[in-house]
Scaffold this motif. Sequence first.
Motif, PDB file in Angstrom:
ATOM      1  N   THR A  12       0.540  -1.104  -0.197  1.00 29.91           N
ATOM      2  CA  THR A  12      -0.055   0.213   0.166  1.00 29.91           C
ATOM      3  C   THR A  12       0.995   1.342  -0.163  1.00 29.91           C
ATOM      4  O   THR A  12       0.674   2.226  -0.638  1.00 29.91           O
ATOM      5  CB  THR A  12      -0.967  -0.176   1.008  1.00 29.91           C
ATOM      6  N   ALA A  13       1.897   1.087   0.283  1.00 27.23           N
ATOM      7  CA  ALA A  13       2.623   2.216   1.057  1.00 27.23           C
ATOM      8  C   ALA A  13       3.598   2.567  -0.420  1.00 27.23           C
ATOM      9  O   ALA A  13       3.766   3.773  -1.378  1.00 27.23           O
ATOM     10  CB  ALA A  13       4.038   2.010   1.950  1.00 27.23           C
ATOM     11  N   ALA A  17       2.546   5.859  -2.704  1.00 30.11           N
ATOM     12  CA  ALA A  17       3.374   6.230  -3.980  1.00 30.11           C
ATOM     13  C   ALA A  17       3.509   7.146  -5.523  1.00 30.11           C
ATOM     14  O   ALA A  17       3.718   8.076  -5.578  1.00 30.11           O
ATOM     15  CB  ALA A  17       4.993   6.789  -3.218  1.00 30.11           C
ATOM     16  N   VAL A  18       3.257   5.608  -6.097  1.00 32.64           N
ATOM     17  CA  VAL A  18       3.317   5.681  -7.602  1.00 32.64           C
ATOM     18  C   VAL A  18       2.208   6.520  -7.922  1.00 32.64           C
ATOM     19  O   VAL A  18       2.726   7.350  -8.730  1.00 32.64           O
ATOM     20  CB  VAL A  18       3.462   4.454  -7.794  1.00 32.64           C
ATOM     21  N   CYS A  19       0.842   6.444  -7.528  1.00 34.28           N
ATOM     22  CA  CYS A  19      -0.286   6.997  -7.951  1.00 34.28           C
ATOM     23  C   CYS A  19      -0.141   8.671  -7.067  1.00 34.28           C
ATOM     24  O   CYS A  19      -0.675   9.037  -7.880  1.00 34.28           O
ATOM     25  CB  CYS A  19      -1.332   6.771  -6.777  1.00 34.28           C
ATOM     26  N   ALA A  20       0.064   8.635  -6.126  1.00 38.94           N
ATOM     27  CA  ALA A  20       0.929  10.379  -5.587  1.00 38.94           C
ATOM     28  C   ALA A  20       1.626  10.764  -7.376  1.00 38.94           C
ATOM     29  O   ALA A  20       1.462  11.681  -7.575  1.00 38.94           O
ATOM     30  CB  ALA A  20       1.006  10.468  -4.220  1.00 38.94           C
ATOM     31  N   ARG A  21       2.368  10.161  -6.975  1.00 33.47           N
ATOM     32  CA  ARG A  21       3.453  10.453  -8.276  1.00 33.47           C
ATOM     33  C   ARG A  21       2.300  10.886  -9.604  1.00 33.47           C
ATOM     34  O   ARG A  21       2.718  12.178 -10.435  1.00 33.47           O
ATOM     35  CB  ARG A  21       4.840  10.197  -8.195  1.00 33.47           C
ATOM     36  N   ILE A  22       2.379  10.152 -10.261  1.00 36.83           N
ATOM     37  CA  ILE A  22       1.016  10.591 -11.480  1.00 36.83           C
ATOM     38  C   ILE A  22      -0.046  10.821 -11.245  1.00 36.83           C
ATOM     39  O   ILE A  22       0.352  12.031 -12.177  1.00 36.83           O
ATOM     40  CB  ILE A  22       0.752   8.662 -11.861  1.00 36.83           C
ATOM     41  N   ALA A  23      -0.797  10.760 -10.061  1.00 42.63           N
ATOM     42  CA  ALA A  23      -1.694  12.257 -10.147  1.00 42.63           C
ATOM     43  C   ALA A  23      -0.881  13.756  -9.807  1.00 42.63           C
ATOM     44  O   ALA A  23      -1.380  14.456 -10.816  1.00 42.63           O
ATOM     45  CB  ALA A  23      -2.259  12.380  -9.229  1.00 42.63           C
ATOM     46  N   PHE A  24       0.534  13.919  -9.270  1.00 43.29           N
ATOM     47  CA  PHE A  24       1.263  15.224  -9.191  1.00 43.29           C
ATOM     48  C   PHE A  24       1.324  15.297 -11.191  1.00 43.29           C
ATOM     49  O   PHE A  24       1.255  17.028 -10.939  1.00 43.29           O
ATOM     50  CB  PHE A  24       1.766  14.734  -8.014  1.00 43.29           C
ATOM     51  N   CYS A  39      -1.940  19.516  -4.366  1.00 42.06           N
ATOM     52  CA  CYS A  39      -3.931  18.293  -3.453  1.00 42.06           C
ATOM     53  C   CYS A  39      -3.917  17.483  -3.967  1.00 42.06           C
ATOM     54  O   CYS A  39      -4.513  16.678  -3.485  1.00 42.06           O
ATOM     55  CB  CYS A  39      -4.606  19.218  -3.650  1.00 42.06           C
ATOM     56  N   ALA A  40      -4.017  17.556  -5.684  1.00 43.75           N
ATOM     57  CA  ALA A  40      -4.404  15.951  -6.204  1.00 43.75           C
ATOM     58  C   ALA A  40      -3.599  15.531  -6.280  1.00 43.75           C
ATOM     59  O   ALA A  40      -4.192  13.824  -5.956  1.00 43.75           O
ATOM     60  CB  ALA A  40      -3.905  16.508  -8.238  1.00 43.75           C
ATOM     61  N   SER A  41      -2.398  15.621  -5.671  1.00 43.20           N
ATOM     62  CA  SER A  41      -1.513  14.082  -5.443  1.00 43.20           C
ATOM     63  C   SER A  41      -1.854  13.674  -3.600  1.00 43.20           C
ATOM     64  O   SER A  41      -2.161  12.357  -3.371  1.00 43.20           O
ATOM     65  CB  SER A  41      -0.303  15.006  -5.222  1.00 43.20           C
ATOM     66  N   GLY A  42      -2.256  14.266  -3.481  1.00 42.13           N
ATOM     67  CA  GLY A  42      -2.338  13.869  -1.598  1.00 42.13           C
ATOM     68  C   GLY A  42      -3.802  13.439  -1.701  1.00 42.13           C
ATOM     69  O   GLY A  42      -4.013  12.359  -1.525  1.00 42.13           O
ATOM     70  N   ALA A  43      -4.697  14.067  -2.900  1.00 45.11           N
ATOM     71  CA  ALA A  43      -6.254  13.131  -2.824  1.00 45.11           C
ATOM     72  C   ALA A  43      -5.770  11.808  -2.899  1.00 45.11           C
ATOM     73  O   ALA A  43      -7.247  11.038  -2.726  1.00 45.11           O
ATOM     74  CB  ALA A  43      -6.974  14.311  -3.827  1.00 45.11           C
ATOM     75  N   ALA A  44      -4.824  11.591  -4.217  1.00 47.04           N
ATOM     76  CA  ALA A  44      -4.914  10.098  -5.469  1.00 47.04           C
ATOM     77  C   ALA A  44      -4.480   9.591  -3.777  1.00 47.04           C
ATOM     78  O   ALA A  44      -4.886   8.015  -3.857  1.00 47.04           O
ATOM     79  CB  ALA A  44      -3.760  10.934  -6.315  1.00 47.04           C
TER      80      ALA A  44
END
Length: 135
Positions: A12-13, A17-24, A39-44
């Motif tokens: 999960t960790a 991290a990967v999902c947050a980077r992609i959203a950013f 904000c998008a990164s944190g929401a993801a």
Amino acid sequence: MSLVVAVLLGCTALATAVCARIAFRLALNDGSSRAIAWCASGAAALALTTDVCTIAGALDLAHGHPTSGRIALTVITVAVAFVLAYLAYDVTGPNLAPAAGTPATGLSTPKRLASAATAFTSTFVVLALISPLLK
């Protein structure tokens, strides 16, 4: 803590991290400022963590192996979540239904993905709300 829970936390960790980077990156490519991209990164990251924790709670992984009923409920919920995410992505696309007035334009791809992620995560929130009622 069981080995399954420890592995789940580690995966999960990494996935967060990967999902947050992609959203950013998607938010920056969409023309957003760095603050909005964060904000998008944190929401993801929050959405992914919510999904994984809700699935783990629905399977009751803290108490060993899940029952077949819990597995079936989780599989059905994941299938419904994928369908709702696809519908949210499709509905916000470039080919919106014509309405009276000016022609509608679709959302950008990052915003469409955010709509799909919201629909996906909302399904798991509903699961978390109704699962105590199913016991």
